[in-house]
Design a protein around this motif. Structure first.
Motif, PDB file in Angstrom:
ATOM      1  N   GLU A  28      50.225  72.145   9.329  1.00 47.92           N
ATOM      2  CA  GLU A  28      49.959  73.573   9.485  1.00 47.92           C
ATOM      3  C   GLU A  28      50.215  73.958  10.934  1.00 47.92           C
ATOM      4  O   GLU A  28      49.628  73.386  11.852  1.00 47.92           O
ATOM      5  N   LEU A  30      49.624  76.122  13.934  1.00 48.42           N
ATOM      6  CA  LEU A  30      48.637  77.063  14.458  1.00 48.42           C
ATOM      7  C   LEU A  30      49.105  77.556  15.827  1.00 48.42           C
ATOM      8  O   LEU A  30      49.695  76.806  16.604  1.00 48.42           O
ATOM      9  N   THR A  31      48.832  78.806  16.122  1.00 46.91           N
ATOM     10  CA  THR A  31      49.147  79.371  17.431  1.00 46.91           C
ATOM     11  C   THR A  31      47.940  80.134  17.932  1.00 46.91           C
ATOM     12  O   THR A  31      47.395  80.975  17.212  1.00 46.91           O
ATOM     13  N   VAL A  32      47.509  79.816  19.145  1.00 42.60           N
ATOM     14  CA  VAL A  32      46.389  80.536  19.746  1.00 42.60           C
ATOM     15  C   VAL A  32      46.840  81.122  21.076  1.00 42.60           C
ATOM     16  O   VAL A  32      47.722  80.588  21.750  1.00 42.60           O
ATOM     17  N   ARG A  40      50.904  76.222  20.858  1.00 44.45           N
ATOM     18  CA  ARG A  40      51.206  75.748  19.510  1.00 44.45           C
ATOM     19  C   ARG A  40      50.434  74.467  19.252  1.00 44.45           C
ATOM     20  O   ARG A  40      50.429  73.545  20.073  1.00 44.45           O
ATOM     21  N   ASN A  42      50.076  71.641  16.115  1.00 46.70           N
ATOM     22  CA  ASN A  42      50.480  71.144  14.806  1.00 46.70           C
ATOM     23  C   ASN A  42      49.294  70.398  14.200  1.00 46.70           C
ATOM     24  O   ASN A  42      48.905  69.330  14.680  1.00 46.70           O
ATOM     25  N   ALA A  43      48.708  70.995  13.165  1.00 46.02           N
ATOM     26  CA  ALA A  43      47.463  70.488  12.584  1.00 46.02           C
ATOM     27  C   ALA A  43      47.722  69.852  11.225  1.00 46.02           C
ATOM     28  O   ALA A  43      48.581  70.303  10.462  1.00 46.02           O
ATOM     29  N   LEU A  80      44.863  67.575  15.552  1.00 46.04           N
ATOM     30  CA  LEU A  80      45.314  68.769  16.250  1.00 46.04           C
ATOM     31  C   LEU A  80      46.251  68.323  17.378  1.00 46.04           C
ATOM     32  O   LEU A  80      45.807  67.949  18.460  1.00 46.04           O
ATOM     33  N   GLU A 114      39.272  78.980  21.136  1.00 47.11           N
ATOM     34  CA  GLU A 114      39.994  79.777  20.142  1.00 47.11           C
ATOM     35  C   GLU A 114      40.019  79.088  18.779  1.00 47.11           C
ATOM     36  O   GLU A 114      40.057  79.749  17.741  1.00 47.11           O
ATOM     37  N   LEU A 115      40.008  77.764  18.783  1.00 52.79           N
ATOM     38  CA  LEU A 115      39.976  77.008  17.526  1.00 52.79           C
ATOM     39  C   LEU A 115      38.557  76.817  17.000  1.00 52.79           C
ATOM     40  O   LEU A 115      38.363  76.209  15.945  1.00 52.79           O
TER      41      LEU A 115
END
Length: 293
Positions: A28, A30-32, A40, A42-43, A80, A114-115
């Motif tokens: 998945e 993810l971008t924060v 970026r 990559n989870a 993560l 943020e996460l």
């Protein structure tokens, strides 16, 4: 700093996505957003698994963990894999400068905020190992366990001849060939470099807009003695970056109770990939929740 969407980056981004597609587990993206730009991540792995933050070596990108992702997710971790801000990858450093080590650690604080992650385990390779160690000293309450993979500037300095070989990497008129030559020299034929990753590294080195590399001195023995997280240090037997035996001895001396081991069959830059058959079980055993109540 401009966003990194120029046509010259198309080969790099294509190679990045192709290597990420080789991950043997669903990923998945993810971008924060932080004050410094977009990050970026990559989870993969179970959403309710214990967070494990992976920090790659300089220029390697988070895609480098393709040989480790399955073992880590099957062990129950929420992996993560972060693209370091200002480094080649899909993070975009278009915000405020980092302004040294405090800014770098503050960026990582903001990413975890943020996460919505209050605490995680950390694993870093090379330069990413130095960042992970500095972060554990900076925010001990947020770091459960700390795994360092052939870390640089943590327990010992670089070998002089490694630095001499690395100097051309920082000269103008960067070319992919210069990066390939350096990787091949450091590897020394220890094991075949993954061709897709080798090419991604070379393209990122030559084409990616550079931000100043944030680094600092090795942590002093006094600072290291304040470390509260359990530490595992795994070293590449054929690394040319430093003397692995000296690093292992120093890590054990400065961190009583810490684990350190030297693994055969890999050089510095490809260590997490080439040493994966031996490295993965050691890493998952160390990170198992039952190890450290």
């Amino acid at each position: 700093m401009p966003a990194r969407t120029t046509p010259s980056l198309t080969p790099f981004l294509t190679a990045y996505d192709a290597l990420l597609a080789r991950w043997p587990v669903p990923v998945e993206a993810l971008t924060v957003r932080t004050a410094h730009g977009t990050t970026r991540i990559n989870a993969c792995g179970p959403a309710d698994g214990r967070p494990l933050v992976l920090l790659h070596g300089g220029g390697a990108t988070s895609t480098m963990w393709f040989a480790n992702a399955r073992a880590l997710t099957e062990a129950g971790h929420r992996v993560l894999a972060v693209d370091l801000i200002g480094d080649p990858g899909r993070s975009v450093h278009d915000g405020t400068p980092l302004h040294g080590v405090p800014g770098l650690l503050g960026w990582l604080d903001a990413v975890l905020d943020e996460l919505d992650i209050r605490e995680a385990d950390f694993c870093g390779h090379s330069y990413g190992g130095w960042i992970a160690l500095e972060y554990a000293l900076h925010a001990p309450a947020r770091v459960g366990r700390l795994a360092l993979l052939d870390p640089t500037q943590c327990f010992a300095g670089y070998r002089p001849h490694y630095l001499l070989r690395a100097v051309p990497l920082f000269l103008p008129h960067r070319t992919p060939a210069r990066a390939r030559t350096f990787l091949d020299w450091e590897n020394g034929g220890t094991s075949p470099l993954d061709p897709d990753w080798r090419e991604l590294y070379a393209l990122g080195y030559a084409d990616f807009p550079a931000s100043p590399v944030v680094t600092g001195p090795r942590p002093t023995p006094e600072r290291l003695r304040t470390l509260t997280a359990p530490v595992l240090t795994l070293l590449a037997a054929q690394t040319r970056a430093h003397d692995p035996h000296h690093v292992a001895r120093t890590a054990r001396r400065l961190l009583p109770g810490a684990e350190a081991a030297i693994l055969p069959g890999a050089s510095h830059h490809d260590f997490p990939m080439a040493a994966a058959p031996d490295l993965n079980p050691r890493l998952t055993t160390f990170l198992a929740p039952t190890r450290h109540p």
